[in-house]
Write an enzyme that holds these catalytic residues in place. Structure first.
Site, mmCIF file in Angstrom:
data_model
loop_
_atom_site.group_PDB
_atom_site.id
_atom_site.type_symbol
_atom_site.label_atom_id
_atom_site.label_comp_id
_atom_site.label_asym_id
_atom_site.label_seq_id
_atom_site.Cartn_x
_atom_site.Cartn_y
_atom_site.Cartn_z
ATOM 1 N N ASN A 1 0.466 -1.335 -0.439
ATOM 2 C CA ASN A 1 0.166 0.293 0.362
ATOM 3 C C ASN A 1 0.434 1.009 -0.425
ATOM 4 O O ASN A 1 -0.186 2.262 -0.021
ATOM 5 C CB ASN A 1 -1.454 -0.183 1.265
ATOM 6 C CG ASN A 1 -1.774 -1.038 1.358
ATOM 7 O OD1 ASN A 1 -2.287 -1.591 -0.175
ATOM 8 N ND2 ASN A 1 -1.724 -2.149 2.315
ATOM 9 N N ARG B 1 -3.310 7.888 -0.297
ATOM 10 C CA ARG B 1 -4.573 6.727 0.849
ATOM 11 C C ARG B 1 -4.544 7.378 1.894
ATOM 12 O O ARG B 1 -3.213 7.773 3.086
ATOM 13 C CB ARG B 1 -3.986 5.810 0.320
ATOM 14 C CG ARG B 1 -4.347 5.233 1.803
ATOM 15 C CD ARG B 1 -3.742 3.013 1.699
ATOM 16 N NE ARG B 1 -3.358 2.783 2.634
ATOM 17 C CZ ARG B 1 -2.522 2.173 3.865
ATOM 18 N NH1 ARG B 1 -1.619 2.891 3.766
ATOM 19 N NH2 ARG B 1 -2.727 1.496 4.890
ATOM 20 N N ASN C 1 10.609 0.070 4.946
ATOM 21 C CA ASN C 1 9.025 -0.152 5.510
ATOM 22 C C ASN C 1 8.215 -0.796 5.479
ATOM 23 O O ASN C 1 8.209 -0.785 4.131
ATOM 24 C CB ASN C 1 8.196 1.572 5.515
ATOM 25 C CG ASN C 1 7.241 1.742 5.454
ATOM 26 O OD1 ASN C 1 6.547 1.066 6.387
ATOM 27 N ND2 ASN C 1 6.429 3.305 5.375
ATOM 28 N N HIS D 1 8.323 3.989 9.956
ATOM 29 C CA HIS D 1 6.898 3.809 9.504
ATOM 30 C C HIS D 1 6.921 5.086 9.880
ATOM 31 O O HIS D 1 7.161 5.803 10.774
ATOM 32 C CB HIS D 1 6.451 3.220 11.217
ATOM 33 C CG HIS D 1 6.175 1.543 10.773
ATOM 34 N ND1 HIS D 1 6.511 0.498 10.756
ATOM 35 C CD2 HIS D 1 7.830 1.106 12.340
ATOM 36 C CE1 HIS D 1 6.234 -0.694 11.049
ATOM 37 N NE2 HIS D 1 7.370 -0.098 11.309
ATOM 38 N N ARG E 1 -1.064 3.996 17.535
ATOM 39 C CA ARG E 1 -2.917 3.423 16.277
ATOM 40 C C ARG E 1 -3.235 1.954 17.296
ATOM 41 O O ARG E 1 -2.641 1.565 18.721
ATOM 42 C CB ARG E 1 -2.071 2.919 15.137
ATOM 43 C CG ARG E 1 -1.152 4.175 14.477
ATOM 44 C CD ARG E 1 -1.916 3.884 12.661
ATOM 45 N NE ARG E 1 -2.347 3.878 12.499
ATOM 46 C CZ ARG E 1 -2.626 3.260 10.308
ATOM 47 N NH1 ARG E 1 -1.358 3.327 10.323
ATOM 48 N NH2 ARG E 1 -3.638 3.190 10.004
#
Length: 146
Positions: A12, A19, A75, A101, A108
């Protein structure tokens, strides 16, 4: 002869800039790679920037890095929390590894708080936005004595 750093990005991350910009910012992966290359160039170091949504491809690139790279900035995206295969591949790599990151994974969801990759990484940069990549390149260069 100059050095080479592999800049590996997982699933992603090809969507950076599109995004969830409120979490990941508006910079694209190409923007980040260009900035990292400019930083590395000052130390006669080349950046090999690669991204894949496929775990096996990332493992293959880490294997390749054993022969071609002096350091890895990675990452791994969501694979941080799930991939023992990537950890095993990194354990076979002898150079320095910095894990990046963009968001602070510790602020999170709880499933993001653990990273398998951190157990191998020589440094972990989280929560610094896309600047984390630039910090990671500088740190790898320092570890390589460049």
């Amino acid at each position: 002869m100059g050095k080479t750093i592999y800049l590996l990005n997982g699933p992603n991350l090809n969507l950076l800039g599109q995004r969830q910009p409120e979490i990941y910012g508006r910079e694209t992966l190409a923007d980040i790679a260009a900035d990292c290359a400019a930083i590395a160039e000052t130390s006669d170091t080349e950046i090999e920037a690669l991204q894949s949504n496929w775990e096996g491809q990332l493992v293959d690139w880490i294997h390749e890095a054993r022969l071609r790279a002096d350091g890895i900035v990675i990452n791994p995206g969501a694979y941080s929390h799930t991939s023992i295969a990537i950890l095993d591949a990194l354990n076979a790599f002898e150079g320095p590894v910095i894990e990046v990151h963009i968001s602070n994974i510790h602020k999170r969801e709880s499933f993001r708080h653990h990273s398998y990759i951190s157990g191998r990484a020589d440094g972990v940069i989280a929560g610094c936005g896309t600047d984390g990549y630039r910090f990671a390149i500088r740190r790898i260069l320092s570890l390589l004595g460049s």
